[in-house]
Design a protein around this motif. Structure first.
Motif, PDB file in Angstrom:
ATOM      1  N   TYR A  39      31.487  39.555  40.692  1.00 55.28           N
ATOM      2  CA  TYR A  39      32.181  40.029  41.893  1.00 55.28           C
ATOM      3  C   TYR A  39      33.219  41.107  41.584  1.00 55.28           C
ATOM      4  O   TYR A  39      33.976  41.497  42.465  1.00 55.28           O
ATOM      5  CB  TYR A  39      32.881  38.861  42.592  1.00 55.28           C
ATOM      6  CG  TYR A  39      31.962  37.748  43.021  1.00 55.28           C
ATOM      7  CD1 TYR A  39      31.301  37.791  44.248  1.00 55.28           C
ATOM      8  CD2 TYR A  39      31.752  36.644  42.200  1.00 55.28           C
ATOM      9  CE1 TYR A  39      30.466  36.773  44.647  1.00 55.28           C
ATOM     10  CE2 TYR A  39      30.913  35.615  42.593  1.00 55.28           C
ATOM     11  CZ  TYR A  39      30.266  35.679  43.813  1.00 55.28           C
ATOM     12  OH  TYR A  39      29.436  34.659  44.203  1.00 55.28           O
ATOM     13  N   MET A  40      33.271  41.575  40.339  1.00 57.23           N
ATOM     14  CA  MET A  40      34.352  42.478  39.946  1.00 57.23           C
ATOM     15  C   MET A  40      34.419  43.723  40.832  1.00 57.23           C
ATOM     16  O   MET A  40      35.500  44.184  41.188  1.00 57.23           O
ATOM     17  CB  MET A  40      34.217  42.863  38.472  1.00 57.23           C
ATOM     18  CG  MET A  40      34.700  41.790  37.515  1.00 57.23           C
ATOM     19  SD  MET A  40      36.444  41.404  37.740  1.00 57.23           S
ATOM     20  CE  MET A  40      36.665  40.097  36.514  1.00 57.23           C
ATOM     21  N   ASN A  41      33.267  44.268  41.204  1.00 56.06           N
ATOM     22  CA  ASN A  41      33.298  45.464  42.051  1.00 56.06           C
ATOM     23  C   ASN A  41      33.826  45.137  43.444  1.00 56.06           C
ATOM     24  O   ASN A  41      34.361  46.009  44.144  1.00 56.06           O
ATOM     25  CB  ASN A  41      31.904  46.096  42.161  1.00 56.06           C
ATOM     26  CG  ASN A  41      30.924  45.231  42.954  1.00 56.06           C
ATOM     27  OD1 ASN A  41      30.789  44.043  42.671  1.00 56.06           O
ATOM     28  ND2 ASN A  41      30.231  45.815  43.913  1.00 56.06           N
ATOM     29  N   LYS A  42      33.716  43.866  43.846  1.00 53.67           N
ATOM     30  CA  LYS A  42      34.147  43.464  45.184  1.00 53.67           C
ATOM     31  C   LYS A  42      35.633  43.123  45.238  1.00 53.67           C
ATOM     32  O   LYS A  42      36.215  43.084  46.329  1.00 53.67           O
ATOM     33  CB  LYS A  42      33.326  42.264  45.661  1.00 53.67           C
ATOM     34  CG  LYS A  42      31.831  42.572  45.781  1.00 53.67           C
ATOM     35  CD  LYS A  42      31.044  41.370  46.245  1.00 53.67           C
ATOM     36  CE  LYS A  42      29.562  41.691  46.357  1.00 53.67           C
ATOM     37  NZ  LYS A  42      28.757  40.553  46.833  1.00 53.67           N
ATOM     38  N   ILE A  43      36.250  42.855  44.073  1.00 54.31           N
ATOM     39  CA  ILE A  43      37.677  42.507  44.080  1.00 54.31           C
ATOM     40  C   ILE A  43      38.533  43.632  43.508  1.00 54.31           C
ATOM     41  O   ILE A  43      39.755  43.490  43.421  1.00 54.31           O
ATOM     42  CB  ILE A  43      37.948  41.193  43.312  1.00 54.31           C
ATOM     43  CG1 ILE A  43      37.649  41.332  41.815  1.00 54.31           C
ATOM     44  CG2 ILE A  43      37.158  40.051  43.914  1.00 54.31           C
ATOM     45  CD1 ILE A  43      38.032  40.083  41.018  1.00 54.31           C
ATOM     46  N   THR A  44      37.893  44.734  43.137  1.00 51.00           N
ATOM     47  CA  THR A  44      38.629  45.885  42.600  1.00 51.00           C
ATOM     48  C   THR A  44      38.929  46.870  43.726  1.00 51.00           C
ATOM     49  O   THR A  44      38.023  47.327  44.425  1.00 51.00           O
ATOM     50  CB  THR A  44      37.826  46.582  41.495  1.00 51.00           C
ATOM     51  OG1 THR A  44      37.548  45.641  40.454  1.00 51.00           O
ATOM     52  CG2 THR A  44      38.615  47.749  40.925  1.00 51.00           C
ATOM     53  N   ASN A  45      40.195  47.178  43.899  1.00 55.20           N
ATOM     54  CA  ASN A  45      40.610  48.115  44.948  1.00 55.20           C
ATOM     55  C   ASN A  45      40.196  49.544  44.607  1.00 55.20           C
ATOM     56  O   ASN A  45      39.787  49.846  43.486  1.00 55.20           O
ATOM     57  CB  ASN A  45      42.128  48.058  45.135  1.00 55.20           C
ATOM     58  CG  ASN A  45      42.531  46.954  46.093  1.00 55.20           C
ATOM     59  OD1 ASN A  45      41.942  45.872  46.086  1.00 55.20           O
ATOM     60  ND2 ASN A  45      43.524  47.214  46.912  1.00 55.20           N
ATOM     61  N   GLU A  46      40.328  50.431  45.595  1.00 55.77           N
ATOM     62  CA  GLU A  46      39.949  51.824  45.382  1.00 55.77           C
ATOM     63  C   GLU A  46      40.769  52.488  44.286  1.00 55.77           C
ATOM     64  O   GLU A  46      40.328  53.449  43.671  1.00 55.77           O
ATOM     65  CB  GLU A  46      40.084  52.600  46.695  1.00 55.77           C
ATOM     66  CG  GLU A  46      39.049  52.191  47.750  1.00 55.77           C
ATOM     67  CD  GLU A  46      39.184  52.995  49.020  1.00 55.77           C
ATOM     68  OE1 GLU A  46      40.070  53.889  49.085  1.00 55.77           O
ATOM     69  OE2 GLU A  46      38.408  52.762  49.962  1.00 55.77           O
ATOM     70  N   ASP A  47      41.981  51.956  44.036  1.00 59.75           N
ATOM     71  CA  ASP A  47      42.814  52.527  42.973  1.00 59.75           C
ATOM     72  C   ASP A  47      42.447  51.987  41.596  1.00 59.75           C
ATOM     73  O   ASP A  47      43.104  52.298  40.596  1.00 59.75           O
ATOM     74  CB  ASP A  47      44.300  52.288  43.253  1.00 59.75           C
ATOM     75  CG  ASP A  47      44.672  50.805  43.275  1.00 59.75           C
ATOM     76  OD1 ASP A  47      43.800  49.960  43.000  1.00 59.75           O
ATOM     77  OD2 ASP A  47      45.851  50.494  43.562  1.00 59.75           O
ATOM     78  N   ASN A  87      36.626  39.026  50.135  1.00 60.26           N
ATOM     79  CA  ASN A  87      37.419  39.669  49.076  1.00 60.26           C
ATOM     80  C   ASN A  87      38.861  39.960  49.468  1.00 60.26           C
ATOM     81  O   ASN A  87      39.610  40.526  48.682  1.00 60.26           O
ATOM     82  CB  ASN A  87      36.742  40.960  48.617  1.00 60.26           C
ATOM     83  CG  ASN A  87      36.710  42.030  49.687  1.00 60.26           C
ATOM     84  OD1 ASN A  87      36.915  41.749  50.871  1.00 60.26           O
ATOM     85  ND2 ASN A  87      36.454  43.262  49.286  1.00 60.26           N
ATOM     86  N   ASN A  88      39.275  39.570  50.677  1.00 59.57           N
ATOM     87  CA  ASN A  88      40.666  39.860  51.068  1.00 59.57           C
ATOM     88  C   ASN A  88      41.467  38.594  51.384  1.00 59.57           C
ATOM     89  O   ASN A  88      42.483  38.629  52.055  1.00 59.57           O
ATOM     90  CB  ASN A  88      40.716  40.824  52.261  1.00 59.57           C
ATOM     91  CG  ASN A  88      40.230  40.184  53.549  1.00 59.57           C
ATOM     92  OD1 ASN A  88      39.548  39.153  53.526  1.00 59.57           O
ATOM     93  ND2 ASN A  88      40.560  40.791  54.679  1.00 59.57           N
ATOM     94  N   ARG A  89      40.982  37.468  50.897  1.00 64.20           N
ATOM     95  CA  ARG A  89      41.732  36.211  50.947  1.00 64.20           C
ATOM     96  C   ARG A  89      41.813  35.689  49.524  1.00 64.20           C
ATOM     97  O   ARG A  89      40.798  35.378  48.901  1.00 64.20           O
ATOM     98  CB  ARG A  89      41.046  35.161  51.836  1.00 64.20           C
ATOM     99  CG  ARG A  89      40.947  35.553  53.303  1.00 64.20           C
ATOM    100  CD  ARG A  89      42.307  35.565  53.978  1.00 64.20           C
ATOM    101  NE  ARG A  89      42.227  35.708  55.417  1.00 64.20           N
ATOM    102  CZ  ARG A  89      42.109  36.852  56.072  1.00 64.20           C
ATOM    103  NH1 ARG A  89      42.026  37.989  55.385  1.00 64.20           N
ATOM    104  NH2 ARG A  89      42.077  36.888  57.391  1.00 64.20           N
ATOM    105  N   GLY A  90      43.025  35.600  48.974  1.00 64.09           N
ATOM    106  CA  GLY A  90      43.157  35.145  47.602  1.00 64.09           C
ATOM    107  C   GLY A  90      44.611  34.993  47.215  1.00 64.09           C
ATOM    108  O   GLY A  90      45.513  35.145  48.038  1.00 64.09           O
ATOM    109  N   LEU A  91      44.843  34.689  45.951  1.00 65.64           N
ATOM    110  CA  LEU A  91      46.191  34.476  45.443  1.00 65.64           C
ATOM    111  C   LEU A  91      46.574  35.632  44.530  1.00 65.64           C
ATOM    112  O   LEU A  91      45.789  36.041  43.665  1.00 65.64           O
ATOM    113  CB  LEU A  91      46.261  33.157  44.670  1.00 65.64           C
ATOM    114  CG  LEU A  91      47.649  32.550  44.438  1.00 65.64           C
ATOM    115  CD1 LEU A  91      48.345  32.248  45.760  1.00 65.64           C
ATOM    116  CD2 LEU A  91      47.546  31.273  43.602  1.00 65.64           C
ATOM    117  N   GLY A  92      47.774  36.191  44.745  1.00 66.23           N
ATOM    118  CA  GLY A  92      48.255  37.307  43.941  1.00 66.23           C
ATOM    119  C   GLY A  92      49.590  36.984  43.291  1.00 66.23           C
ATOM    120  O   GLY A  92      50.300  36.070  43.708  1.00 66.23           O
ATOM    121  N   ILE A  93      49.926  37.757  42.260  1.00 67.53           N
ATOM    122  CA  ILE A  93      51.204  37.608  41.569  1.00 67.53           C
ATOM    123  C   ILE A  93      52.134  38.714  42.057  1.00 67.53           C
ATOM    124  O   ILE A  93      51.763  39.888  42.069  1.00 67.53           O
ATOM    125  CB  ILE A  93      51.020  37.711  40.038  1.00 67.53           C
ATOM    126  CG1 ILE A  93      50.068  36.614  39.539  1.00 67.53           C
ATOM    127  CG2 ILE A  93      52.373  37.600  39.326  1.00 67.53           C
ATOM    128  CD1 ILE A  93      49.771  36.687  38.053  1.00 67.53           C
TER     129      ILE A  93
END
Length: 560
Positions: free
Chosen positions: A142-150, A352-358
């Motif tokens: 899923y790496m391509n799906k969780i990687t932002n445009e930046d 890909n837009n629901r998750g946990l971030g630091i």
């Protein structure tokens, strides 16, 4: 029965992932990087407490006050002060961003774009590369799906399916009916919206009150901006589409069309208006808070309601615990017409837009990412879903994970779920997706395990299944159709973009006009609808549809 698997992970991919994991073990992470788990002496267990923040109705707690949290603390030295905020997520996130002081980790729900725009979350790429062998294993496909445009990864989502896709034996729609209503009329077939409301009307006419309290024909939850979708989403389901958010995507052309402002939306609102005129719609649907809404459902007075199952777990659990199956509810695949194929069962998907971030305020991102990586072993994923062998689950002679009656009773008890930690750890963390399967063949989610689903049925469940000649409740539903873009609601709109502004303004109109249209006297509905449409037609719906269509087609092409 919906027990077939979509085995999306081929042997070649599995082997490639294994090689990736082995390759990672040559690094200096100091952690064992296999799916079965394990740590070594290089991992610090120095006690540390981090702040965890999520939007939701859970109770605030220290993770170590739960059994699961304590076990994970013993493994890692990490504890969590867990805070959950009920209410308007947009307002809460705005206040947090304005202050610029964040908890260590954030589950931003629908506010991800806002947090990213504010620079509130740190990139995880380097941390994953150094300390995340299990993260790589779980999210590799899923790496391509969780990687932002930046080029950066900011969150770890909750829906990464591992080792294939196991469809749940008991999916649920958004339309629920009290079982005593069906029982009273000999368990009739209820397929269309008209049939659904006709049955409620007949029952309430016969039993206007029960135990001295008035019955409530139909209720939903539409008092907050954050969950107004509970009432606005229904036209797409009734028209035979799954939950894509604001659009319905054509299976052949892949064009995304808004259902707002269409006859599908008008038909839904007109029906609610009709039910309100008959005294069958609860006007507090627009004013009651979440606790009040759940209390109504738990009271047993409500004959029918619309909500997603994940919005009401405490209510459904409490009703089951109370032991009166007649007062429990069954979800039905309701559509507008008999010939419409329902689409309530989700196809294989990745959100890909629901998750946990630091956050940028985090005290020690390295310790956090190591904790998450440790959480993503098979061993600990079983812990957060199944618990401990011999305590909360058992194994049969075939090494299949099962539950005794006592274990099942505990698992269905809200207080136990909070005390043990299932209520806190089974979802809003880096995790295997619900439809995952372990390497040993057991289902990741206990109630997706056929052996558990079978013994989870109460006598009332069995009677209802027998009456409708079903093996499981999933037999009520149509098989899902695979949608490579699904779900479209997870397509991000940049803050301040035309698409985001359209969504905001269109949603504001719904919140303004829905109560008016539904609660109006029947003779005023048409005028209110026309006024609503006059305002809606000032917005650039075509531009929004073009944007969404383009994003859907990009996803089909593998560009997330």
């Amino acid at each position: 029965m919906h027990t077939k698997k979509w085995l999306q992970t081929t042997l070649a991919v599995v082997m490639a992932s294994a090689l990736l994991i082995v390759g990672c073990s040559n690094g200096n992470s100091g952690e064992k990087d296999s799916a079965s788990g394990g740590k070594n002496s290089e991992v610090s267990k120095e006690p540390v407490t981090f702040d965890y923040f999520a939007f939701g109705t859970n109770r605030d707690t220290m993770a170590s006050d739960t059994t699961i949290g304590k076990i994970l603390q013993e493994q890692t030295g990490v504890d969590w002060k867990m805070e959950f905020v009920v209410g308007d997520a947009s307002t809460k996130s705005g206040v947090m961003i304005a202050g610029g002081d964040y908890p260590d980790v954030i589950s931003p729900v629908g506010e991800l774009a806002k947090f990213l725009d504010a620079g509130a979350l740190i990139p995880l790429n380097d941390l994953i590369e150094k300390y995340g062998p299990n993260i790589k294993r779980v999210y590799g496909d899923y790496m391509n799906k969780i990687t932002n445009e930046d080029g950066n990864i900011y969150i770890l989502p909750f829906t990464a399916n591992v080792n294939g896709y196991l469809s749940p034996p008991d999916p649920t729609s958004t339309f629920w009916m009290q079982r005593r209503v069906l029982k009273e009329f000999g368990y009739p077939q209820v397929k269309t919206l008209d049939q659904y409301f006709d049955l409620i009307e007949k029952y309430q006419a016969k039993y206007p009150s029960v135990d001295g309290k008035n019955t409530i024909g139909f209720v939903t939850f539409a008092s907050t901006a954050g969950e107004f979708f509970t009432i606005t989403n229904q036209p797409m389901h009734l028209a035979g589409y799954p939950n894509e958010g604001g659009v319905m995507v054509d299976m052949e052309t892949h064009e995304a069309k808004l259902y707002q402002g269409t006859e599908d939306e008008k038909r839904w609102l007109a029906k609610l208006n009709e039910m309100n005129g008959k005294g069958l719609f609860d006007p507090e649907s627009f004013t009651a808070n979440k606790d009040q809404y759940l209390a109504k459902l738990t009271s047993g007075r409500v004959l029918g309601f619309a909500s997603y199952s994940w919005q009401i777990p405490d209510a459904t659990t409490n009703l089951r615990t109370a032991g009166n199956d007649d007062l429990r509810y069954v979800a039905l695949p309701i559509v507008y017409e008999e010939n419409i194929k329902d689409a309530y069962v989700d196809p294989p998907s990745f959100v890909n837009n629901r998750g946990l971030g630091i956050s940028v305020s985090a005290k020690d991102p390295e310790r956090i990412i190591k904790y998450w990586d440790n959480l993503l072993t098979d061993e600990n994923q079983k812990l957060v879903q199944w618990g401990e062998e011999g305590v909360t689950y058992s194994k049969n002679a075939d090494s299949r994970m099962v539950m005794t009656e006592k274990q099942l009773t505990d698992r269905n008890d809200n207080d136990f779920k909070h005390k043990y930690g299932f209520a806190y750890f089974d979802y809003e963390w880096p995790r295997y997706g619900d439809n995952s399967v372990y390497e040993d063949g057991n289902a990741h989610v206990p109630f997706n395990q056929p052996e558990v689903a079978a013994i989870n049925y109460t006598e009332g469940d069995k009677a209802l299944l027998k009456a409708y000649k079903l093996d499981t409740f999933s037999d009520l539903y149509a098989e899902p159709v695979e949608r490579p873009w699904y779900p479209a609601w997870s397509i991000e709109k940049e803050p301040g973009s035309p698409e985001q502004l359209f969504s905001q303004r269109a949603g504001d109109l719904q919140q303004k006009f829905y109560p008016r249209m539904v609660l109006a006297s029947p003779g005023e509905f048409e005028a209110d609808w026309n006024e609503y449409m006059a305002e809606y037609n000032k917005l650039d719906a075509k531009g929004y549809e073009g944007f969404m269509t383009g994003k859907v087609k990009n996803r089909i092409d593998g560009k997330w």
